[in-house]
Design a protein around this motif. Sequence first.
Motif, PDB file in Angstrom:
ATOM      1  N   GLU A 198       0.850  -1.184   0.000  1.00 55.16           N
ATOM      2  CA  GLU A 198       0.000   0.000   0.000  1.00 55.16           C
ATOM      3  C   GLU A 198       0.895   1.247   0.000  1.00 55.16           C
ATOM      4  N   SER A 199       1.387   1.616  -1.192  1.00 54.59           N
ATOM      5  CA  SER A 199       2.381   2.690  -1.283  1.00 54.59           C
ATOM      6  C   SER A 199       1.909   3.986  -0.658  1.00 54.59           C
ATOM      7  N   GLY A 200       0.606   4.268  -0.759  1.00 57.91           N
ATOM      8  CA  GLY A 200       0.090   5.552  -0.289  1.00 57.91           C
ATOM      9  C   GLY A 200      -0.022   5.690   1.201  1.00 57.91           C
ATOM     10  N   VAL A 201       0.417   4.697   1.991  1.00 64.87           N
ATOM     11  CA  VAL A 201       0.289   4.793   3.444  1.00 64.87           C
ATOM     12  C   VAL A 201       1.362   5.678   4.069  1.00 64.87           C
ATOM     13  N   LEU A 202       2.470   5.879   3.371  1.00 61.74           N
ATOM     14  CA  LEU A 202       3.552   6.753   3.846  1.00 61.74           C
ATOM     15  C   LEU A 202       4.035   7.609   2.688  1.00 61.74           C
ATOM     16  N   THR A 203       4.478   8.807   2.983  1.00 60.10           N
ATOM     17  CA  THR A 203       5.110   9.633   1.948  1.00 60.10           C
ATOM     18  C   THR A 203       6.512  10.022   2.398  1.00 60.10           C
ATOM     19  N   GLY A 204       7.315  10.431   1.403  1.00 57.90           N
ATOM     20  CA  GLY A 204       8.726  10.670   1.651  1.00 57.90           C
ATOM     21  C   GLY A 204       9.547   9.425   1.390  1.00 57.90           C
ATOM     22  N   LYS A 205       8.954   8.475   0.660  1.00 57.18           N
ATOM     23  CA  LYS A 205       9.601   7.193   0.404  1.00 57.18           C
ATOM     24  C   LYS A 205      10.742   7.353  -0.608  1.00 57.18           C
ATOM     25  N   GLY A 206      11.572   6.322  -0.698  1.00 54.52           N
ATOM     26  CA  GLY A 206      12.634   6.307  -1.687  1.00 54.52           C
ATOM     27  C   GLY A 206      12.080   6.185  -3.096  1.00 54.52           C
ATOM     28  N   LEU A 207      12.811   6.714  -4.064  1.00 54.12           N
ATOM     29  CA  LEU A 207      12.318   6.735  -5.441  1.00 54.12           C
ATOM     30  C   LEU A 207      12.126   5.334  -6.014  1.00 54.12           C
ATOM     31  N   THR A 208      12.872   4.355  -5.526  1.00 48.95           N
ATOM     32  CA  THR A 208      12.761   2.999  -6.080  1.00 48.95           C
ATOM     33  C   THR A 208      11.602   2.215  -5.483  1.00 48.95           C
ATOM     34  N   TRP A 209      10.938   2.755  -4.483  1.00 49.88           N
ATOM     35  CA  TRP A 209       9.825   2.020  -3.863  1.00 49.88           C
ATOM     36  C   TRP A 209       8.639   2.945  -3.547  1.00 49.88           C
ATOM     37  N   GLY A 210       8.275   3.754  -4.549  1.00 51.81           N
ATOM     38  CA  GLY A 210       7.037   4.523  -4.462  1.00 51.81           C
ATOM     39  C   GLY A 210       7.179   5.980  -4.111  1.00 51.81           C
ATOM     40  N   GLY A 211       8.399   6.468  -3.987  1.00 52.13           N
ATOM     41  CA  GLY A 211       8.596   7.875  -3.639  1.00 52.13           C
ATOM     42  C   GLY A 211       8.420   8.799  -4.821  1.00 52.13           C
ATOM     43  N   ALA A 212       8.360  10.100  -4.516  1.00 53.92           N
ATOM     44  CA  ALA A 212       8.172  11.116  -5.551  1.00 53.92           C
ATOM     45  C   ALA A 212       9.401  12.000  -5.661  1.00 53.92           C
ATOM     46  N   ARG A 213       9.743  12.343  -6.865  1.00 54.92           N
ATOM     47  CA  ARG A 213      10.826  13.310  -7.066  1.00 54.92           C
ATOM     48  C   ARG A 213      10.423  14.655  -6.472  1.00 54.92           C
ATOM     49  N   VAL A 214      11.409  15.339  -5.930  1.00 53.34           N
ATOM     50  CA  VAL A 214      11.291  16.672  -5.310  1.00 53.34           C
ATOM     51  C   VAL A 214      10.775  16.609  -3.864  1.00 53.34           C
ATOM     52  N   ARG A 215      10.303  15.431  -3.399  1.00 50.08           N
ATOM     53  CA  ARG A 215       9.793  15.398  -2.032  1.00 50.08           C
ATOM     54  C   ARG A 215      10.884  15.753  -1.030  1.00 50.08           C
ATOM     55  N   ARG A 216      12.085  15.254  -1.226  1.00 45.88           N
ATOM     56  CA  ARG A 216      13.173  15.562  -0.290  1.00 45.88           C
ATOM     57  C   ARG A 216      13.480  17.057  -0.280  1.00 45.88           C
ATOM     58  N   GLU A 217      13.398  17.679  -1.428  1.00 50.75           N
ATOM     59  CA  GLU A 217      13.747  19.099  -1.552  1.00 50.75           C
ATOM     60  C   GLU A 217      12.576  20.030  -1.236  1.00 50.75           C
ATOM     61  N   ALA A 218      11.355  19.497  -1.176  1.00 53.59           N
ATOM     62  CA  ALA A 218      10.156  20.321  -1.295  1.00 53.59           C
ATOM     63  C   ALA A 218       9.976  21.370  -0.212  1.00 53.59           C
ATOM     64  N   THR A 219      10.223  21.034   1.055  1.00 60.76           N
ATOM     65  CA  THR A 219       9.986  22.008   2.120  1.00 60.76           C
ATOM     66  C   THR A 219      10.935  23.193   1.985  1.00 60.76           C
ATOM     67  N   GLY A 220      12.212  22.916   1.770  1.00 59.44           N
ATOM     68  CA  GLY A 220      13.181  24.001   1.604  1.00 59.44           C
ATOM     69  C   GLY A 220      12.950  24.792   0.334  1.00 59.44           C
ATOM     70  N   TYR A 221      12.733  24.092  -0.776  1.00 60.60           N
ATOM     71  CA  TYR A 221      12.452  24.773  -2.032  1.00 60.60           C
ATOM     72  C   TYR A 221      11.183  25.621  -1.912  1.00 60.60           C
ATOM     73  N   GLY A 222      10.139  25.034  -1.331  1.00 65.52           N
ATOM     74  CA  GLY A 222       8.873  25.745  -1.225  1.00 65.52           C
ATOM     75  C   GLY A 222       8.982  27.013  -0.397  1.00 65.52           C
ATOM     76  N   THR A 223       9.758  26.959   0.681  1.00 71.05           N
ATOM     77  CA  THR A 223       9.960  28.157   1.502  1.00 71.05           C
ATOM     78  C   THR A 223      10.588  29.273   0.678  1.00 71.05           C
ATOM     79  N   VAL A 224      11.560  28.922  -0.141  1.00 67.52           N
ATOM     80  CA  VAL A 224      12.224  29.927  -0.972  1.00 67.52           C
ATOM     81  C   VAL A 224      11.279  30.436  -2.059  1.00 67.52           C
ATOM     82  N   PHE A 225      10.464  29.554  -2.638  1.00 66.12           N
ATOM     83  CA  PHE A 225       9.473  30.010  -3.619  1.00 66.12           C
ATOM     84  C   PHE A 225       8.510  31.021  -2.982  1.00 66.12           C
ATOM     85  N   PHE A 226       8.138  30.778  -1.718  1.00 66.79           N
ATOM     86  CA  PHE A 226       7.239  31.715  -1.039  1.00 66.79           C
ATOM     87  C   PHE A 226       7.923  33.061  -0.829  1.00 66.79           C
ATOM     88  N   VAL A 227       9.191  33.038  -0.424  1.00 65.60           N
ATOM     89  CA  VAL A 227       9.950  34.290  -0.256  1.00 65.60           C
ATOM     90  C   VAL A 227      10.047  35.027  -1.584  1.00 65.60           C
TER      91      VAL A 227
END
Length: 455
Positions: A198-227
């Motif tokens: 059930e891949s959707g039970v957790l997020t932030g997973k590794g790319l080889t087992w159901g993770g999404a690109r940019v998730r690792r970067e998203a909080t930091g990137y998003g903060t800068v996009f808001f600024v």
Amino acid sequence: MTATLSSPSLGPGLDAIFQDVLRRSPAEPEFHQAVREVLETIGPVVSQHPEYVRQKLLERIAEPERQIIFRVPWADDNGEVHVNRGYRVEYNSALGPYKGGLRFHPSVSLGIVKFLGFEQVFKNALTGMPIGGAKGGADFDPKGRSDSEIMRFCQSYMTELHRHVGEYTDVPAGDIGVGERELGYLFGQYKRITNRYESGVLTGKGLTWGGARVRREATGYGTVFFVQEMLAQRDQSLDGKTVVVSGAGNVAIHAIEKAQALGARAIACSDSSGYVHDPDGIDVALLKQIKDVERAPIATYAARRRPGARFVPGRPVWELPCEVALPCATQNELTEADAAALVAGGVLAVAEGANMPCTPEAVRVLRAAGVPFAPGKAANAGGVATSALEMQQNASRDSWTFEHTEARLAEIMGEIHRLCADTAARYGAPGDYVLGANMAGFIRVADAMLALGLV
């Protein structure tokens, strides 16, 4: 900060609600602080919506739907048995399944988890994605523990947690002390117990087992996009700006990376031991090597970057003058004195990459000085927004490119900025992101709760 009867009045009816929160949840100062900060700002909304008062929406929102506390027994590499305490506060599901991270840190307590879950409700609402709010974790310290010890702890934690989560029920993610390694151990145990991939039970997973690109970067990137959006409102940009960041974890590293990609120069970051000052700009590759790979203290960075960089032990990074300040470490780290120093140093914008890193006194100093200030529920919502994108990909068995996902993240952060700015202006407080974020998030949750009836 613990609010008491001597604190300034919140307005008609709101004081009684807050006093009830204090009575029902004693000795939880961070939770009290988070609730009060919202109550202080939503008076104009409540006064225009008597149905919120009649249906006791404020009282209902201030009380979590479910609070789960459990023991987590595990054995270290020497066979010694340890017992930690695990938590999951499923705070509000009016907009969708509970969604929020897990934190493994000695400071974790019920009050900390409730404050984080309360903030998560409004943060998730601002994203416009169909997700409710939750938070969890344990008072376990992963520092100095072997991979085997961390695996055994995660397996024990999930053995209890699995009965409370699911892709349509509650979807945890990572937070402090819980990264891709820990999520892997948690997901493996969930899969083993439930016999479901059930891949959707957790997020932030590794790319080889159901993770999404940019998730690792998203909080930091998003903060800068808001600024970037904040500065654009004032016909400015990040290009050439001096940036100071607190923390040296995932959020801080990627905030530095994106700020410098947009032309800024990040000159400092920190950890619990002190900060490094690198006037030429932080070397992100070196910082990632030290913190992500070696898990070494920040002083190691200065030792390898010499003669350009210096390590300053035991001092707040905010004593350095800067134009953009990004607190990305932990709650209540930026004090009133720090805020005064930033104002004196000519800061142009402050955005919270962490959850409630600025004390109430610090926020008052910044707002009184007219410094644009973005609270965490708006500025760092990029992480959970990209988690929702990961859930979409899991549900459709799809995988998006980095470029497509980053473009969606930038779009979502722009929409959050517009929502906060428009809401603040509509209620007579143009440019006040605190008011805008709190009121916009509250309205979305309150209207959904009204639609669902008395549940």
